[in-house]
Design an enzyme around this catalytic site. Structure first.
Site, PDB file in Angstrom:
ATOM      1  N   ASN A 207       0.859  -1.189   0.000  1.00 44.06           N
ATOM      2  CA  ASN A 207       0.000   0.000   0.000  1.00 44.06           C
ATOM      3  C   ASN A 207       0.895   1.239   0.000  1.00 44.06           C
ATOM      4  O   ASN A 207       2.110   1.114   0.150  1.00 44.06           O
ATOM      5  CB  ASN A 207      -0.954  -0.040   1.202  1.00 44.06           C
ATOM      6  CG  ASN A 207      -0.169  -0.083   2.501  1.00 44.06           C
ATOM      7  OD1 ASN A 207       0.531   0.862   2.832  1.00 44.06           O
ATOM      8  ND2 ASN A 207      -0.250  -1.206   3.222  1.00 44.06           N
ATOM      9  N   ASP A 276      -3.686  -6.864   5.340  1.00 48.41           N
ATOM     10  CA  ASP A 276      -4.582  -7.784   6.045  1.00 48.41           C
ATOM     11  C   ASP A 276      -4.460  -9.212   5.513  1.00 48.41           C
ATOM     12  O   ASP A 276      -4.771 -10.165   6.222  1.00 48.41           O
ATOM     13  CB  ASP A 276      -6.035  -7.303   5.898  1.00 48.41           C
ATOM     14  CG  ASP A 276      -6.259  -6.030   6.697  1.00 48.41           C
ATOM     15  OD1 ASP A 276      -5.780  -5.975   7.853  1.00 48.41           O
ATOM     16  OD2 ASP A 276      -6.860  -5.073   6.165  1.00 48.41           O
ATOM     17  N   LYS A 286      10.440 -16.415  -9.957  1.00 48.88           N
ATOM     18  CA  LYS A 286       9.509 -15.514 -10.632  1.00 48.88           C
ATOM     19  C   LYS A 286       8.458 -16.309 -11.410  1.00 48.88           C
ATOM     20  O   LYS A 286       8.812 -17.210 -12.186  1.00 48.88           O
ATOM     21  CB  LYS A 286      10.294 -14.604 -11.581  1.00 48.88           C
ATOM     22  CG  LYS A 286       9.453 -13.554 -12.233  1.00 48.88           C
ATOM     23  CD  LYS A 286      10.289 -12.648 -13.126  1.00 48.88           C
ATOM     24  CE  LYS A 286       9.379 -11.724 -13.893  1.00 48.88           C
ATOM     25  NZ  LYS A 286      10.087 -11.005 -14.941  1.00 48.88           N
ATOM     26  N   PHE A 320      -4.530   3.345  14.763  1.00 45.99           N
ATOM     27  CA  PHE A 320      -4.971   4.279  13.731  1.00 45.99           C
ATOM     28  C   PHE A 320      -6.126   3.624  12.996  1.00 45.99           C
ATOM     29  O   PHE A 320      -6.237   2.388  12.958  1.00 45.99           O
ATOM     30  CB  PHE A 320      -3.840   4.550  12.736  1.00 45.99           C
ATOM     31  CG  PHE A 320      -2.938   5.678  13.132  1.00 45.99           C
ATOM     32  CD1 PHE A 320      -2.062   5.546  14.198  1.00 45.99           C
ATOM     33  CD2 PHE A 320      -2.961   6.887  12.439  1.00 45.99           C
ATOM     34  CE1 PHE A 320      -1.231   6.581  14.569  1.00 45.99           C
ATOM     35  CE2 PHE A 320      -2.129   7.941  12.792  1.00 45.99           C
ATOM     36  CZ  PHE A 320      -1.265   7.789  13.860  1.00 45.99           C
ATOM     37  N   LYS A 334     -13.252  -0.038  15.514  1.00 50.41           N
ATOM     38  CA  LYS A 334     -11.882  -0.566  15.704  1.00 50.41           C
ATOM     39  C   LYS A 334     -11.400  -0.320  17.132  1.00 50.41           C
ATOM     40  O   LYS A 334     -10.722  -1.168  17.716  1.00 50.41           O
ATOM     41  CB  LYS A 334     -10.913   0.068  14.699  1.00 50.41           C
ATOM     42  CG  LYS A 334     -11.106  -0.519  13.311  1.00 50.41           C
ATOM     43  CD  LYS A 334     -10.267   0.146  12.233  1.00 50.41           C
ATOM     44  CE  LYS A 334     -10.652  -0.453  10.880  1.00 50.41           C
ATOM     45  NZ  LYS A 334     -10.136   0.247   9.736  1.00 50.41           N
ATOM     46  N   LYS A 338     -10.519  -3.807  19.013  1.00 52.29           N
ATOM     47  CA  LYS A 338      -9.092  -4.090  19.281  1.00 52.29           C
ATOM     48  C   LYS A 338      -8.712  -3.761  20.724  1.00 52.29           C
ATOM     49  O   LYS A 338      -7.544  -3.809  21.068  1.00 52.29           O
ATOM     50  CB  LYS A 338      -8.217  -3.328  18.283  1.00 52.29           C
ATOM     51  CG  LYS A 338      -8.549  -3.707  16.836  1.00 52.29           C
ATOM     52  CD  LYS A 338      -7.559  -3.175  15.816  1.00 52.29           C
ATOM     53  CE  LYS A 338      -8.065  -3.477  14.410  1.00 52.29           C
ATOM     54  NZ  LYS A 338      -7.037  -3.705  13.440  1.00 52.29           N
TER      55      LYS A 338
END
Ligand code: PMT
Length: 399
Positions: A207, A276, A286, A320, A334, A338
C-alpha cells in the site's frame, strides 16, 4: 508529571506584538506560560494582552504586590523549565552579559538555572555593533542559546539582519528543545510504514504508506524523553535519531518483532498500514506469465493490535484507522474491537491527508467517549498533538 513552565521575557521593541501569537501557540502546545515584561515593553503592548492570552498574571514591576507571599523573581526563576527572551533588545543582552540585574526580567534571568533561549531583534547596525556581538558571544560561551534574527526590512526603515525570527521558528525551536521531557521513563513501541506480501521474489502486495506518520511519532517521543522502538515496514526514511529501529518486510515479521519487544513497552502505537492478507503460497522463483488468468488465494495475516489488545494489561494501546467513508463509525468499531485506549482516525480519501503526504487531519477518539479534532497540519505537529493527548488523558489521567 506536571505541565512544563515556560517563562517568556519580553523587552521593548516593535516585535513585542508578535509575542502574543507565540505565547498563544505555546499555550495551545500545552505549556504553562508566564510572561515578564520590561517597562519599555509595556510601552509597546499592554500587559493585559499577555495576561489574557497566557491566563497568568504578567509581571512588569519588581515590587508589585504578589497575590501570595513569595519573592517573585526567585519563584519565577525556580518555576521555569525553559526561559525565552524575545524580542531581546541590545540593552537586555548587554545587561545579562555583564551581570546587571536591575528589573524584574534581568533579576529573574540571573536567578534561573533553567536553559535560556534569546531571540534578539533590533536595528541592523545595533546588531552588528561590536559591543553587542561581544555580549552575544560571551553569553553563547556561557551556554545561553540564541535564535538568530532574520534578514529583512526593519521597522526603522533599514534592510538587514535584525528582524525577530519568525513565530514558527521560535515555537519550533522550543518544541524541539530538550526541556520537554514528559515521556521520560516511558517505553514506547511504534509500528510504521507498509508491509510487503510477496507473491514471488519480484512481485508483492502493498500500500502507499511511507512511514512518515509513524516516524514522526517515534522521533517526537524520543525528543520528549521516551525510550523508543520503531518496527518499520519498508520505508525510504532514515532511522529517527535516538530510536531503536527494527526493519521488517512482511506482516508476519512485523507481528513477530512486536511480540519480541512488547513485554517491555508501556505504550504501543500501531501506525503501520499492515496488509490484512498475504498470498497462501509464495513462489520461490519468478512466476512466468504462461496463463491468461491467474487465480490467487489469500490468507489472513495476524491482526497485530488486536492480538496485543487481548493481553494488554496496564499498557496504553493506540491504533490508527485509515478510512475512506464514515470514518468516525468505523474508527469507533476498531477502538472497541481491538481493545484500544485511543484511536487516531484519518480519512485517507483526502488528497492532503493519510498516505504518502507530509500533512494529515485526524480525529482522536478515546474509550471514555472524548473526541478531539486536529485540523490539517504537518505530520510532525499531528505527532506532537497525539503525544500531548496521550500524556494529558492517558498517562496523567488521575492527575
Ligand atoms: O505512512 P504514511 O505515508 O505517513 O501514512 C500514514 C498512514 C495513513 C499509514 C497512517 O496515518 C495510518 O492511518 N495508519 C494505519 C493504517 C491502517 O492499516 O489502518 P487500518 O484501519 O487498516 O488498521 C487499524 C489499526 O490496526 C491500525 O493501527 C493498524 O496498524 C492495525 N493493524 C491492522 C491490520 C493488521 N493486520 N494489524 C494491525 O495491527
Amino acid at each position: 508529571m506536571s505541565q512544563q513552565n515556560i517563562v517568556v521575557g519580553v523587552t521593548g521593541g516593535i516585535a513585542a506584538y508578535k509575542m502574543v501569537d507565540v505565547v498563544s501557540q505555546l499555550r495551545k502546545a500545552g505549556f504553562n506560560v508566564h510572561v515578564i515584561m520590561t517597562a519599555n515593553a509595556s510601552q509597546f503592548i499592554n500587559p493585559l494582552t499577555f495576561q489574557t492570552i497566557s491566563q497568568n498574571a504578567v509581571m512588569v514591576d519588581q515590587f508589585q504586590a504578589p497575590s501570595h507571599w513569595d519573592v517573585r523573581h526567585i519563584s519565577m526563576a525556580d518555576k521555569a523549565d525553559l526561559f525565552l527572551i524575545a524580542p531581546a533588545s541590545a540593552n537586555m543582552i548587554g545587561k545579562i552579559a555583564n551581570g546587571i540585574a536591575d528589573d524584574m526580567l534581568s533579576t529573574t534571568v540571573m536567578a534561573t538555572t533553567a536553559p535560556v533561549l534569546i531571540a534578539p531583534a533590533m536595528n541592523v547596525h545595533m546588531y552588528e555593533n561590536e559591543i553587542v556581538q561581544q555580549n552575544i558571544n560571551r553569553l553563547k560561551a556561557l551556554g545561553y542559546q540564541f535564535i538568530d534574527p532574520e534578514f529583512g526590512r526593519l521597522a526603522c526603515g533599514y534592510e538587514g539582519k535584525g528582524r525577530l525570527a519568525s513565530n514558527d521558528v521560535i515555537v519550533n525551536t522550543i518544541l524541539e528543545f530538550n526541556c520537554l521531557k514528559d515521556l521520560q521513563g516511558q517505553k514506547v513501541l511504534i509500528t510504521a510504514g507498509p508491509t510487503r506480501e510477496h507473491l514471488d521474489p519480484v512481485r508483492f502486495f502493498s500500500n502507499p504508506s511511507t512511514g512518515k506518520m509513524g516516524y514522526a511519532l517515534a522521533s517526537q517521543a524520543g525528543k520528549r524523553g521516551a525510550s523508543v522502538t520503531l518496527i518499520s515496514g519498508p520505508s525510504h526514511l532514515p532511522d529517527p535519531k535516538d530510536v531503536n529501529t527494527v526493519r521488517v518486510q512482511t506482516a508476519q515479521q512485523m507481528y513477530e518483532a512486536v511480540l519480541e519487544h512488547e513485554c517491555d513497552a508501556d505504550i504501543i502505537i500501531g501506525a503501520a498500514a499492515v496488509a490484512d492478507y498475504r498470498p497462501v503460497q509464495q513462489a520461490a522463483q519468478k512466476i512466468k506469465k504462461a496463463q491468461d488468468e491467474l487465480t490467487l488465494t489469500l490468507v489472513k495475516n495476524p491482526d497485530i493490535l488486536r492480538e496485543i489488545g487481548k493481553h494488554k494489561n496496564n499498557r496504553i494501546l493506540v491504533g490508527f484507522a485509515a478510512e475512506t467513508h464514515e470514518p468516525l463509525k468505523y474508527g469507533l468499531e476498531k477502538l472497541v474491537k481491538k481493545n484500544l485506549d485511543l484511536i487516531v482516525i484519518n480519512n485517507v480519501s483526502d488528497s492532503d491527508a493519510g498516505f504518502a503526504v507530509d500533512t494529515n487531519r485526524v480525529v482522536l477518539m478515546d474509550v471514555e467517549g472524548n473526541e478531539e479534532k486536529i485540523e490539517l497540519t504537518s505530520k510532525q505537529q499531528i505527532a506532537i498533538a497525539i503525544w500531548d493527548y496521550i500524556v494529558k488523558h492517558l498517562i496523567n489521567k488521575e492527575a
